[in-house]
Write an enzyme that holds these catalytic residues in place. Structure first.
Site, mmCIF file in Angstrom:
data_model
loop_
_atom_site.group_PDB
_atom_site.id
_atom_site.type_symbol
_atom_site.label_atom_id
_atom_site.label_comp_id
_atom_site.label_asym_id
_atom_site.label_seq_id
_atom_site.Cartn_x
_atom_site.Cartn_y
_atom_site.Cartn_z
ATOM 1 N N ASP A 1 46.410 32.425 82.929
ATOM 2 C CA ASP A 1 46.914 31.074 82.685
ATOM 3 C C ASP A 1 45.764 30.131 82.355
ATOM 4 O OD1 ASP A 1 49.410 32.023 83.359
ATOM 5 O OD2 ASP A 1 49.277 31.360 85.447
HETATM 6 N N1 URA Z 1 49.193 35.485 87.891
HETATM 7 C C1 URA Z 1 49.353 34.171 87.643
HETATM 8 O O1 URA Z 1 50.220 33.516 88.193
HETATM 9 N N2 URA Z 1 48.516 33.600 86.763
HETATM 10 C C2 URA Z 1 47.521 34.258 86.134
HETATM 11 O O2 URA Z 1 46.776 33.659 85.353
HETATM 12 C C3 URA Z 1 47.364 35.640 86.413
HETATM 13 C C4 URA Z 1 48.216 36.223 87.301
#
Ligand code: URA
Length: 237
Positions: free
Chosen positions: A103
């Site tokens: 993310d």
């Molecule tokens: N899980 C999440 O919620 N975000 C990420 O970036 C990676 C795994």
């Protein structure tokens, strides 16, 4: 492999085709100890090619361990945001892509390569490659949560999440827990959604490992380095 000298040097990230032609013209390139006929000269991997005195061996694939900072997206292009590839200089960037997604507000380990086959293997749901995250979570993460993560959680998908290993670390403060979580799948926002499923919010998230690859403590966010031979071997096994 049998290709033009200018393409060879451009593929190895020495510069653009135009820049590389200039280097050749300025006698900064030697092939087997001799100045080449020109940028069109054909070369193979058995030729000894030197640029400004440094041997340039042909490497088809590139593998970089990148410490993703917050505020960039794990895509090759994006109209709105900075991307992870913006951290790689232009000639070397060609053909690279991130293996999987983090993310925009997640930090940590991201493999950047141009090797589609390796990426495919690492991301294949059938392979269950483990990924470990460090997270800071609002409130107190409990043994009950640990049990629920171990059993698999309903996160709004057709199937429950696969069992995941939750390790509780000493808390950051009375209000903030610290944990490691290892998952073997990679659904959208998976870690955040797993905590949501037990009524908790992830405040900070960082990936620390993927398969045999671990984040290098010497890399600051935004920095990268090439994988070592050993790291690459372990990853390919
Ligand atoms: N899980 C999440 O919620 N975000 C990420 O970036 C990676 C795994």
């Amino acid at each position: 492999m049998h290709l033009r000298l200018d393409k060879y040097l451009a593929d190895m990230g020495i510069g653009t085709r135009t820049q590389v032609k200039q280097y050749i013209r300025k006698n900064q390139v030697l092939v087997n100890g001799l100045p080449p006929e020109g940028p069109q000269q054909k070369v193979t991997e058995s030729d000894a090619i030197f640029f400004q005195g440094t041997p340039i061996s042909y490497q088809k694939y590139k593998y970089y361990l990148f410490h993703k900072p917050k505020g960039c997206v794990s895509a090759a292009t994006d109209n709105l945001h900075k991307t992870v590839l913006d951290y790689f200089p232009e000639p070397a960037r060609k053909g690279l892509f991130p293996v999987g997604r983090l993310d925009i507000d997640t930090e940590g380990l991201l493999l950047i390569t141009n090797d589609g086959a390796l990426a495919h293997n690492l991301l294949s749901p059938a392979k269950h490659v483990p990924k470990t995250y460090y997270a800071e979570v609002a409130g107190t993460v409990t043994e009950e949560d640990q049990l629920q993560f171990a059993q698999g959680l309903a996160i709004g998908e057709e199937k429950q999440s696969l069992p995941a290993k939750l390790e509780i670390l000493p808390p950051k403060s009375p209000e903030i827990s610290r944990i490691y979580l290892t998952i073997t799948e990679g659904k959208f926002h998976q870690v955040k959604r797993m905590f949501q499923a037990v009524g908790k919010q992830v405040l900070y998230l960082k990936r620390v490992s993927m398969g045999s690859l671990t984040l290098d403590g010497s890399l600051s966010p935004g920095e990268y380095r090439e994988l070592t031979e050993k790291e690459l071997q372990n990853l390919q096994e």
